[in-house]
Structure formats: structure tokens, C-alpha cells
Design a protein around this motif. Structure first.
Motif, PDB file in Angstrom:
ATOM      1  N   LEU B  28       0.835  -1.205   0.000  1.00  0.00           N
ATOM      2  CA  LEU B  28       0.000   0.000   0.000  1.00  0.00           C
ATOM      3  C   LEU B  28       0.864   1.248   0.000  1.00  0.00           C
ATOM      4  CD1 LEU B  28      -3.032   0.219   0.253  1.00  0.00           C
ATOM      5  CD2 LEU B  28      -2.762   0.576   2.657  1.00  0.00           C
ATOM      6  N   TYR B  29       1.986   1.172   0.712  1.00  0.00           N
ATOM      7  CA  TYR B  29       2.843   2.337   0.808  1.00  0.00           C
ATOM      8  C   TYR B  29       3.668   2.538  -0.457  1.00  0.00           C
ATOM      9  CZ  TYR B  29       6.536   5.380   2.426  1.00  0.00           C
ATOM     10  OH  TYR B  29       7.414   6.417   2.549  1.00  0.00           O
ATOM     11  N   ARG B  30       4.127   1.432  -1.104  1.00  0.00           N
ATOM     12  CA  ARG B  30       5.117   1.586  -2.168  1.00  0.00           C
ATOM     13  C   ARG B  30       4.517   1.738  -3.557  1.00  0.00           C
ATOM     14  NH1 ARG B  30       9.981  -2.163  -2.735  1.00  0.00           N
ATOM     15  NH2 ARG B  30      10.448  -0.498  -4.190  1.00  0.00           N
ATOM     16  N   MET B  31       3.312   1.189  -3.779  1.00  0.00           N
ATOM     17  CA  MET B  31       2.786   1.151  -5.148  1.00  0.00           C
ATOM     18  C   MET B  31       2.532   2.558  -5.694  1.00  0.00           C
ATOM     19  SD  MET B  31       2.562  -1.804  -6.395  1.00  0.00           S
ATOM     20  CE  MET B  31       2.633  -3.515  -5.923  1.00  0.00           C
ATOM     21  N   PRO B  32       2.649   2.735  -7.018  1.00  0.00           N
ATOM     22  CA  PRO B  32       2.611   4.094  -7.559  1.00  0.00           C
ATOM     23  C   PRO B  32       1.222   4.687  -7.770  1.00  0.00           C
ATOM     24  CG  PRO B  32       3.120   2.537  -9.274  1.00  0.00           C
ATOM     25  CD  PRO B  32       3.085   1.754  -8.008  1.00  0.00           C
ATOM     26  N   ASP B  33       0.167   3.882  -7.975  1.00  0.00           N
ATOM     27  CA  ASP B  33      -1.135   4.525  -8.158  1.00  0.00           C
ATOM     28  C   ASP B  33      -2.224   3.743  -7.432  1.00  0.00           C
ATOM     29  OD1 ASP B  33      -1.492   2.364  -9.717  1.00  0.00           O
ATOM     30  OD2 ASP B  33      -2.337   3.407 -11.416  1.00  0.00           O
ATOM     31  N   ALA B  34      -3.429   4.334  -7.407  1.00  0.00           N
ATOM     32  CA  ALA B  34      -4.493   3.814  -6.547  1.00  0.00           C
ATOM     33  C   ALA B  34      -4.864   2.382  -6.896  1.00  0.00           C
ATOM     34  CB  ALA B  34      -5.715   4.712  -6.656  1.00  0.00           C
ATOM     35  N   TYR B  35      -4.880   2.036  -8.203  1.00  0.00           N
ATOM     36  CA  TYR B  35      -5.330   0.695  -8.588  1.00  0.00           C
ATOM     37  C   TYR B  35      -4.360  -0.374  -8.094  1.00  0.00           C
ATOM     38  CZ  TYR B  35      -8.012   3.763 -11.513  1.00  0.00           C
ATOM     39  OH  TYR B  35      -8.808   4.763 -11.927  1.00  0.00           O
ATOM     40  N   ASN B  36      -3.054  -0.097  -8.255  1.00  0.00           N
ATOM     41  CA  ASN B  36      -2.072  -1.069  -7.767  1.00  0.00           C
ATOM     42  C   ASN B  36      -2.129  -1.192  -6.256  1.00  0.00           C
ATOM     43  OD1 ASN B  36      -0.979  -1.758 -10.272  1.00  0.00           O
ATOM     44  ND2 ASN B  36       0.057   0.210 -10.326  1.00  0.00           N
ATOM     45  N   ARG B  37      -2.423  -0.046  -5.585  1.00  0.00           N
ATOM     46  CA  ARG B  37      -2.551  -0.117  -4.124  1.00  0.00           C
ATOM     47  C   ARG B  37      -3.732  -0.983  -3.736  1.00  0.00           C
ATOM     48  NH1 ARG B  37      -1.868   6.101  -4.020  1.00  0.00           N
ATOM     49  NH2 ARG B  37       0.357   6.156  -4.407  1.00  0.00           N
ATOM     50  N   ILE B  38      -4.850  -0.832  -4.463  1.00  0.00           N
ATOM     51  CA  ILE B  38      -6.017  -1.661  -4.148  1.00  0.00           C
ATOM     52  C   ILE B  38      -5.661  -3.130  -4.319  1.00  0.00           C
ATOM     53  CG2 ILE B  38      -8.342  -2.250  -4.869  1.00  0.00           C
ATOM     54  CD1 ILE B  38      -8.755   0.622  -5.621  1.00  0.00           C
ATOM     55  N   GLN B  39      -4.929  -3.448  -5.409  1.00  0.00           N
ATOM     56  CA  GLN B  39      -4.550  -4.849  -5.628  1.00  0.00           C
ATOM     57  C   GLN B  39      -3.740  -5.394  -4.467  1.00  0.00           C
ATOM     58  OE1 GLN B  39      -3.554  -6.792  -8.795  1.00  0.00           O
ATOM     59  NE2 GLN B  39      -4.396  -5.512 -10.387  1.00  0.00           N
ATOM     60  N   ALA B  40      -2.667  -4.692  -4.114  1.00  0.00           N
ATOM     61  CA  ALA B  40      -1.798  -5.203  -3.052  1.00  0.00           C
ATOM     62  C   ALA B  40      -2.559  -5.296  -1.740  1.00  0.00           C
ATOM     63  CB  ALA B  40      -0.585  -4.301  -2.905  1.00  0.00           C
ATOM     64  N   GLY B  41      -3.286  -4.226  -1.410  1.00  0.00           N
ATOM     65  CA  GLY B  41      -3.977  -4.191  -0.129  1.00  0.00           C
ATOM     66  C   GLY B  41      -4.997  -5.304   0.010  1.00  0.00           C
ATOM     67  N   THR B  42      -5.865  -5.470  -1.005  1.00  0.00           N
ATOM     68  CA  THR B  42      -6.932  -6.449  -0.880  1.00  0.00           C
ATOM     69  C   THR B  42      -6.403  -7.859  -0.730  1.00  0.00           C
ATOM     70  OG1 THR B  42      -8.164  -5.114  -2.382  1.00  0.00           O
ATOM     71  CG2 THR B  42      -9.005  -7.278  -1.945  1.00  0.00           C
ATOM     72  N   LYS B  43      -5.509  -8.256  -1.644  1.00  0.00           N
ATOM     73  CA  LYS B  43      -5.074  -9.654  -1.627  1.00  0.00           C
ATOM     74  C   LYS B  43      -4.397  -9.983  -0.321  1.00  0.00           C
ATOM     75  CE  LYS B  43      -4.588 -10.047  -6.499  1.00  0.00           C
ATOM     76  NZ  LYS B  43      -4.459  -8.699  -7.004  1.00  0.00           N
ATOM     77  N   ALA B  44      -3.435  -9.133   0.058  1.00  0.00           N
ATOM     78  CA  ALA B  44      -2.665  -9.477   1.245  1.00  0.00           C
ATOM     79  C   ALA B  44      -3.523  -9.427   2.489  1.00  0.00           C
ATOM     80  CB  ALA B  44      -1.490  -8.529   1.366  1.00  0.00           C
ATOM     81  N   SER B  45      -4.453  -8.443   2.581  1.00  0.00           N
ATOM     82  CA  SER B  45      -5.217  -8.381   3.829  1.00  0.00           C
ATOM     83  C   SER B  45      -6.203  -9.539   3.914  1.00  0.00           C
ATOM     84  CB  SER B  45      -5.939  -7.051   3.952  1.00  0.00           C
ATOM     85  OG  SER B  45      -6.929  -6.937   2.990  1.00  0.00           O
ATOM     86  N   THR B  46      -6.748  -9.998   2.757  1.00  0.00           N
ATOM     87  CA  THR B  46      -7.641 -11.154   2.815  1.00  0.00           C
ATOM     88  C   THR B  46      -6.910 -12.385   3.318  1.00  0.00           C
ATOM     89  OG1 THR B  46      -8.718 -10.254   0.876  1.00  0.00           O
ATOM     90  CG2 THR B  46      -9.291 -12.475   1.483  1.00  0.00           C
ATOM     91  N   LEU B  47      -5.789 -12.744   2.649  1.00  0.00           N
ATOM     92  CA  LEU B  47      -5.103 -13.970   3.061  1.00  0.00           C
ATOM     93  C   LEU B  47      -4.515 -13.816   4.454  1.00  0.00           C
ATOM     94  CD1 LEU B  47      -4.404 -16.800   2.115  1.00  0.00           C
ATOM     95  CD2 LEU B  47      -2.140 -15.955   1.712  1.00  0.00           C
ATOM     96  N   GLY B  48      -4.039 -12.608   4.799  1.00  0.00           N
ATOM     97  CA  GLY B  48      -3.457 -12.417   6.119  1.00  0.00           C
ATOM     98  C   GLY B  48      -4.459 -12.657   7.221  1.00  0.00           C
ATOM     99  N   THR B  49      -5.669 -12.056   7.075  1.00  0.00           N
ATOM    100  CA  THR B  49      -6.682 -12.254   8.109  1.00  0.00           C
ATOM    101  C   THR B  49      -7.098 -13.712   8.193  1.00  0.00           C
ATOM    102  OG1 THR B  49      -7.430 -10.061   7.588  1.00  0.00           O
ATOM    103  CG2 THR B  49      -8.850 -11.378   8.958  1.00  0.00           C
ATOM    104  N   ILE B  50      -7.275 -14.352   7.009  1.00  0.00           N
ATOM    105  CA  ILE B  50      -7.708 -15.750   7.032  1.00  0.00           C
ATOM    106  C   ILE B  50      -6.669 -16.615   7.728  1.00  0.00           C
ATOM    107  CG2 ILE B  50      -8.154 -17.734   5.570  1.00  0.00           C
ATOM    108  CD1 ILE B  50      -9.456 -15.871   3.619  1.00  0.00           C
ATOM    109  N   LEU B  51      -5.382 -16.381   7.407  1.00  0.00           N
ATOM    110  CA  LEU B  51      -4.343 -17.207   8.033  1.00  0.00           C
ATOM    111  C   LEU B  51      -4.277 -16.967   9.529  1.00  0.00           C
ATOM    112  CD1 LEU B  51      -1.230 -17.384   5.735  1.00  0.00           C
ATOM    113  CD2 LEU B  51      -2.835 -19.135   6.312  1.00  0.00           C
TER     114      LEU B  51
END
Lengths: 164, 129, 80, 117, 234, 86
Positions: B28-51
Motif C-alpha cells: 500500500l505504501y510503495r505502489m505508484p497509483d491507486a489501482y495497484n494499491r487496491i490490488q496489493a492491499g486487498t489480496k494481502a489483507s484477505t489472506l493475512g486475516t484468514i491465516l
């Protein structure tokens, strides 16, 4: 209201009630039965999400296979994100591409779009008729057929059997 | 001894989940635009919470129900919310990064617009006649 | 451990409060105030008050933010 | 723990008060009010906290030894009421903001001077 | 300029008062007298394992009745304030349609949200929560229905029915306390049951269900009134 | 032993909330801030579950359920507001 939609909604709500309460006492089961019988009538007068669900044994087998594929893809996508984020040069190559889907039923399309969002490097932006616009973090092909094969077909072969 | 081992495995799974959460927020911090941030944020937070929840399930197996409902809920809602957000971002014209290769949707919308404009022109001509 | 969590969450909620008051974009300010309520609810949980935490999460962070956005939407519709 | 929480609560109260006094936008003033509200709630709950004791729900605690093992439930019941009333007050204030905006087409507090003398 | 200094002065004064309060604050070691009574006798007198619920519904039931009334009044005032004459209504602008995905997914998610809300207020005497957060969760389910389908309007008839039935039920249960037990809102009308079971603690689960339904209806009424408010011509 | 592992997990989760907070503070557009809010509320679910396990009270999990519902709704409302769909 279609009876199939009602039945599946009822089963889903009842299972959720039992999971929330975490016990099988008589009064809890009876109250849950009552609530989950009434709620779909109140809320889903026009709902049609589950109408096209296929309940044959093959479809149930395929749904387990789908779940398995999906979980593997989810883990893979996270390692993909980790690789991209941690490498100092930030190797991304983003773009918005178009892919085609053959699915007609609503719940199938929802699950397809959800799985596209959670698989490596892709994010569903919009569904219009039979085309899905996908934000791809690492564009490998701008051609519609080629990207359809790369993104969608992995899931679609299961979903087609499940939801017809 | 047996249960102890399960608990330790659960603890390590929970740590793995929190590491994925951390990776997501770094993305979320490093990606250059909003769409890439959404991608990184969503995937990682979903799997992180589930794990994390699965790891805690190994420690307290009797809490099965609540964890299961939470996992299902996160798994259904998180992609939907990120999709709606990304769509809104596209409609209010949040800029794409300069690295972007191709924008098929814009082309599609342009074609749509031009076809509509063409139809309007034809209609006006017919009325003119 | 809980003390560390409390310090961290407290500082984060203060940052959120500062943004809520000083950001010129109203929608950002409202999201920030929702964030303050979200963190306040974790503080309630650490103070052994789960009832209050749940009510704060559902009402303070949820419905208040939503009502703010509806009103802002009505004002925007009138302005343009 | 309770010291950290109570200082956070007081700081949030000051922040909200600052917002109420210094901002010109009506919605910002209502936002300052909600932050003030949250701060007061944190202060009240942390006054009832007793060090090292559990939440006042007796599922793993026996009823006989409850008095020695739980925190003070009275401020929690009070705050539960305060949060719900806070939502009602905020909604009412916002609706009046909407009404004022309909009258003058402005959210600036300096444009409402009809009752000033 | 002078205004700024006045504000700073007020803030400094308040800060001094708060600092004084903070430095005088000592963490508690034992419970106060009232809290001690509630903790010792709450479980046997009321039968609820959540002591906060016991206080909110039984010991201070009148407060809760007043609170529900305040919410009702707020909803009434809001719909009164937002009402404008028919000829002054500005036509609404066209809005962007919902994405198909949100529309379909919300049909699955809304019943789940309602189920969670019902679980929260039915179990109010055993787990945290109760009528107020449960009602808020139900209202957010209604809100999701409005958001995913902007043409959906909250049916005033249904809301009025739910509201009046649950309000009347709440007061009737309270009056039954006068007739069959110690006083208004006394929960021992039904017998306390087994401690920790779903149907225990007398009438608390029923009262909390009524409160939850009423709060949910009132909050959905407020949300519906604000979301469907019309714009007025100048 | 297990407690130490859980404390490590809680610290890393807190750190992730902190990093998302940076994005919330600097994020140029409202969309960036909303996605930071979403990540923070989802991380808070994991944090609450960890607190519940460390405290050994299952009842705290109900709060996490409410968090899940309201984080989702908040994002949907802001998105619909931004795209003028309300």
C-alpha cells in the motif's frame, strides 16, 4: 420466488446460525429454524442469485475442485504480491485489459469476478454483458483471446459445470 | 505434548498471517497509483486475516463457529468492496500511473461514445429531412 | 503487551482526529473521524468493555459516518 | 493501561473542542462534536476500569466470586446509553445543517448572522 | 486575531482543568458500592450472565425506555424537518447505476447481516451486544439494500408496524412485571431458567428483541428519510 | 511459548496498521485513504482475534464480526458517494 433459491438461502442462514451459536441445544435449533424460514421471505422477494445453481453430484465434486484451485491461486497471488513489493525496483507493468466470459448466471459471474480479484495480479473493474475489464499488474498480452485464456479459463471450466 | 505441538503450529500460522498483513500495507505504501494499491492491499489483507484466524483456530478448536463465519464473510466481502472502490476510482478519473501499458476500457468507452454520437447525428439528420 | 497496543492505538486515533479537524476535503475528514471511532472501539475492548466496544463500532463508527456521507451527498447535489 | 486510555480521552476532548471553536465549516463543527463525544466516552469507561480484572460477563467466571473478578459495570451501562443518544443528536444536527444550507446555500458559519446584534 | 487568542485561552484553561483531573486520577483497586451490589447479586437476582445487560434492562429499565423514546422523537423530528412542499421539489439528477457484482453479492450478504443482527440481540444476556448494536446492524443491512438498489425505498407501512408492535410489546412486558412480579420491568415474570442458557434470565431476551427491532426500525427510518430527502428550489 | 508467538503476531499486525496509517496521512486522493481505511479495519479483525485469544475470552469475537460488517459497508458507502451513485 423460485423454490431453489429459497431452499439454498434457508440452508445457508441455518448453517450460519448454528456456527454463530456453536451449540446444538433444542431451543437454539428450533429458534434458528424459525428465523431462517422467515427471513428469506421478508428480504428476497425478487432475489434470483441461487436460481441457476446445479445440484447434481458432478457439480458438487467440481465445486470442491474449484475451492481447491482457488485456495492455491490465493496463496500464489500473495507470494506474487510479496515478491513485487519486496524487490527494490518495484517490477510492475500495469494495464487494463478486456476478457470474455461465457457464464450467464448471476452467482457464477459474482464468483468468477471475486476469484479474478483474488488471483495473482488481477482486479475486476467492470462487467459489461460478456466482457470483463480487468486491471492487470503485469500485462502479458493485450489480445482478448490470449488474456482470456490466461486469466479466466482456469476457473471457468469449473464454474461452467457448477452453474451452467 | 500433542496439543502443545498443535498450539505451536497455530502460533506460527498466525505469525505468517500477520506477516502477510504487513506485506500488504508495505505494498500500500510503495505502489505508484491507486489501482495497484487496491490490488496489493486487498489480496494481502484477505489472506493475512484468514491465516491469522486459522492459526488461532489451531489454538482454540472449540471456537470453530465464529472463526468460520468470519473467514467466509471476509472472503465474500473483501473482493466486492475492492471492486466497487476500483470502479469508483475509474469513474472519478483517478489517474493511472505512467507505467500503464494499455487501457482497453477507455477504448471501449470511446467507441461507445462515438457510436452514440453517430446515432444522434443520424437522428438529427433524419429530423432535418 | 496490551499497554503497547493501547499506546499505539491511542497515538493513531489522535493522528486521525487531527486529520478529521484539519483536512480541507470534507469526505477525507469524515473518513478520518470514522477511523477515530474505530480505534476508540479497540481501546474500549482493552478496557474490558466489550459491550461498549461493539456499540461504538456499530453506531459510532458505522452509522454516524454513513449519515454524514448522506448529508454531504445532498449538499453536493444542491451545489452543482 | 487506564492512564493511557484516560489521557487519550482527554486529548481527544481537547482536539474536538479546538475543532468546534476554530473551524468555520458547519460540518467540521459537527465532526468536532463527535470527536469530543468519543473522548468523553473513553474517559468515562476508563474511570470504571479496575486493574487486572475481566469484562463483566460471567461465562468463565463463577457468579459467586464475580465481585472480586470483574470491572465496574455501571459506567459501561451509562456509556452504552450515551453512544446511542450521541447518534440521535448528531443526526439531528446534520439535518439542521442540511436545512440551513437550503436557506443560504452556504456552509460557512459567518453567513448566518440573522440573530446577531 | 483577538478571536484566535480567545480560543487559545479557552483551550489552555480546559487543558489545565483536564490535566488537574488527570493528575488527581488514581486507578481503582476495588469496586464501588453500587457496582459491588450489582456484581454480587446481579447473577442470582436477574439471571443474566452479562451484568451490563442486567443493569441496562432491569435495574435501569426506565432509562432504556426513555432512550428508545428519544430515538423515536429524533426520527419524527428528522422527517418533519426534511419535509418540503410538493411544488418546491427539484427533480433528482440521474445517478450512476450500481455495478452488477454489488447487486448480486448484496442479495447474498444482506440476509447474513440480518442474521448476525438477530444473533446479537437475541443473545444480549449471554454475550456482549444487545438491542442497540443489534438494531444498528439491522439498519446497516437496510442501508446496504438502499445502496445496491437506489430505487429501493424503505416501506413506511412495514416500519410503522414493526415500530408500534415492538414498542407496545416492550411496555406490555413491563406492565406484566407489575402484575406478576416485583414492579415495572421486573424480569422474573417467566422464571429465571438455567444460568447461561438461551431462554434464561426471565423476559430479558424478549425485551432485548423488542428493543432491537424497534431501534432497527427507527434507525432505518432516519436513514431512509435522509437518503430520500428531496432538494428544494430557491 | 505460544503466548510469545501470539505477542509477536500482534506486534507485526500493529506494525501493519501503522504502515497503512502512513498511507492514510499522505494519500493524495480520497480513494487512497479509503483503501488504507479498509486495510486497517481488516487488520483490526485479526488484532481483535489475537486480543481475544490472549485474554482467553471467546465473547470478544462478536466485536470482530461487527467490525467485518461495518468496514465493508463503510467502503461501499464512500465508493458510491465518490462515483455519484447515491
Amino acid at each position: 420466488m423460485k423454490w431453489k433459491n429459497y431452499l439454498i438461502m434457508f440452508i445457508m442462514l441455518f448453517v450460519i446460525w448454528l456456527l454463530l451459536n456453536n451449540s446444538l441445544e433444542k431451543e437454539i435449533v428450533l429458534l434458528g429454524l424459525g428465523i431462517s424460514l422467515v427471513l428469506p421471505f421478508l428480504l428476497c422477494g425478487k432475489c434470483e442469485v441461487f436460481t441457476n445453481l446445479n445440484l447434481s453430484p458432478k457439480a458438487i465434486l467440481y465445486s470442491f475442485l474449484f475451492l481447491f484451485t482457488f485456495l492455491i491461486e490465493l496463496v500464489k497471488s500473495n507470494f506474487d504480491v510479496a515478491r513485487r513489493v519486496l524487490s527494490p525496483s518495484l517490477p510492475i507493468n500495469p494495464g487494463i485489459v478486456e476478457v470474455k466470459t461465457k457464464l450467464k448466471s448471476k452467482i457464477g459471474r459474482v464468483i468468477l469476478a471475486d476469484s479474478i480479484t483474488l488471483t495473482p495480479g488481477t482486479l475486476t473493474l467492470e462487467l459489461i454483458d460478456d466482457s470483463i475489464f480487468v486491471h492487470w499488474i503485469d500485462v502479458q498480452s493485450v489480445d482478448v483471446q490470449e488474456s482470456t485464456k490466461l486469466i479466466v479459463s482456469n476457473f471457468e471450466k469449473y464454474l461452467e459445470v457448477m452453474y451452467g | 505434548m500433542d496439543t502443545n505441538l498443535l498450539e505451536i503450529i497455530g502460533g506460527f500460522i498466525a505469525i505468517a498471517g500477520s506477516i502477510f498483513l504487513l506485506l500488504g500495507s508495505i505494498g500500500l505504501y510503495r505502489m505508484p497509483d491507486a489501482y495497484n494499491r487496491i490490488q496489493a492491499g486487498t489480496k494481502a489483507s484477505t489472506l493475512g486475516t484468514i491465516l491469522s484466524l486459522v492459526g488461532l483456530f489451531f489454538i482454540f478448536p472449540s471456537w470453530f463457529g465464529k472463526f468460520m463465519v468470519l473467514i467466509l464473510f471476509v472472503l465474500i466481502t473483501n473482493p466486492v468492496s475492492s471492486h466497487v472502490l476500483a470502479r469508483a476510482a475509474y469513474f472519478i478519473k483517478v489517474p493511472l500511473t505512467k507505467l500503464t501499458q494499455v487501457d482497453k476500457w477507455k477504448e471501449h468507452r470511446d467507441i461507445d461514445e462515438s457510436r452514440k454520437a453517430h446515432l444522434r447525428k443520424v437522428k438529427i439528420q433524419k429530423e432535418g429531412e | 503487551m496490551f499497554v503497547v497496543i493501547a499506546i499505539f492505538i491511542g497515538v493513531a486515533s489522535l493522528i486521525g482526529g487531527y486529520i478529521a479537524i484539519h483536512h480541507e476535503d470534507l469526505s477525507v475528514a469524515i473518513i478520518a473521524s470514522g477511523l477515530v471511532s474505530l480505534f476508540a472501539s479497540i481501546i474500549f475492548l482493552l478496557l474490558a468493555a466489550p459491550d461498549v466496544a461493539m456499540t461504538e463500532a456499530a453506531i459510532g463508527s458505522g452509522l454516524t459516518t454513513l449519515i454524514f456521507f448522506y448529508v454531504l451527498n445532498k449538499i453536493r447535489q444542491r451545489n452543482d | 493501561m487506564e492512564y493511557i486510555a484516560i489521557s487519550t480521552g482527554f486529548a481527544l476532548m481537547l482536539l474536538g473542542l479546538w475543532g468546534i471553536l476554530s473551524q468555520k465549516n458547519l460540518i467540521k463543527i459537527v465532526l468536532g462534536f463527535t470527536i469530543f463525544d468519543t473522548g468523553i466516552n473513553i474517559v468515562m469507561v476508563s474511570i470504571g476500569y479496575v486493574k487486572g480484572k475481566a469484562a463483566p460477563i460471567l461465562d468463565v467466571i463463577n457468579a459467586s466470586e464475580a465481585a472480586n473478578k470483574i470491572v465496574d459495570p455501571v459506567p459501561q451501562a451509562l456509556v452504552l446509553t450515551a453512544i446511542v443518544i450521541g447518534l440521535g443528536v448528531t443526526a439531528l444536527m446534520l439535518v439542521y445543517v442540511l436545512k440551513l444550507h437550503r436557506e443560504k446555500n452556504s456552509l460557512d458559519i459567518n453567513s448566518f448572522k440573522d440573530l446577531k446584534w | 486575531m483577538i478571536k484566535k487568542w480567545i480560543i487559545l485561552g479557552i483551550l489552555a484553561g480546559m487543558g489545565l482543568i483536564f490535566f488537574d483531573l488527570f493528575s488527581a486520577f488514581r486507578g481503582n483497586e476495588t469496586l464501588g458500592k453500587t457496582a459491588d451490589y450489582y456484581a454480587r447479586h446481579g447473577a442470582e437476582e436477574v439471571g443474566a450472565s452479562n451484568i451490563v445487560t442486567a443493569i441496562v434492562v432491569t435495574y435501569r429499565g426506565f432509562d432504556t425506555l426513555g432512550e428508545v423514546t428519544i430515538l423515536f422523537l429524533t426520527a419524527a423530528i428528522i422527517s418533519f424537518v426534511l419535509k418540503i412542499r410538493q411544488e418546491d421539489i427539484l427533480p433528482n439528477r440521474p445517478i450512476r447505476i450500481t455495478s452488477e457484482l454489488l447487486d448480486s453479492a448484496s442479495q447474498v450478504i444482506v440476509p447474513v447481516i440480518f442474521m448476525v443482527g438477530i444473533y446479537i440481540f437475541v443473545n444480549g444476556h449471554l454475550t456482549p451486544g444487545g438491542g442497540f448494536p443489534g438494531g444498528a446492524v439491522i439498519a446497516s443491512g437496510v442501508l446496504l439494500m438502499i445502496l445496491s438498489n437506489p430505487n429501493f425505498s424503505v416501506s413506511h407501512k412495514v416500519i410503522a408496524w414493526v415500530e408500534s408492535i415492538s414498542g407496545v410489546g416492550f411496555v406490555l412486558l413491563g406492565v406484566m412485571g407489575i402484575l406478576f412480579a416485583g414492579g415495572f420491568l421486573d424480569n422474573r415474570v417467566l422464571g429465571l431458567g438455567d444460568f447461561g442458557k438461551l431462554f434464561s434470565a426471565g423476559i430479558i431476551p424478549f425485551i432485548y428483541s423488542f428493543i432491537g427491532l424497534k431501534v432497527g426500525a427507527e434507525l432505518s427510518n432516519i436513514l431512509g428519510a435522509i437518503s430520500h430527502a428531496q432538494n428544494e428550489k430557491n | 511459548m505460544v503466548n510469545i508467538l501470539l505477542i509477536v503476531a500482534a506486534s507485526i499486525t500493529l506494525l501493519s496498521i501503522g504502515v497503512s496509517m502512513i498511507r492514510f496521512v499522505i494519500g493524495p486522493s480520497p480513494v487512497d485513504r479509503v483503501i488504507a481505511f479498509d486495510v486497517m479495519s481488516v487488520s483490526s479483525i485479526a488484532l481483535i482475534a489475537l486480543i481475544a485469544v490472549l485474554d482467553n475470552r471467546i465473547i470478544y469475537m462478536d466485536v470482530a464480526l461487527v467490525y467485518g460488517i461495518l468496514g465493508f459497508l463503510g467502503v461501499i458507502v464512500v465508493a458510491r458517494y465518490l462515483e455519484r451513485g447515491m
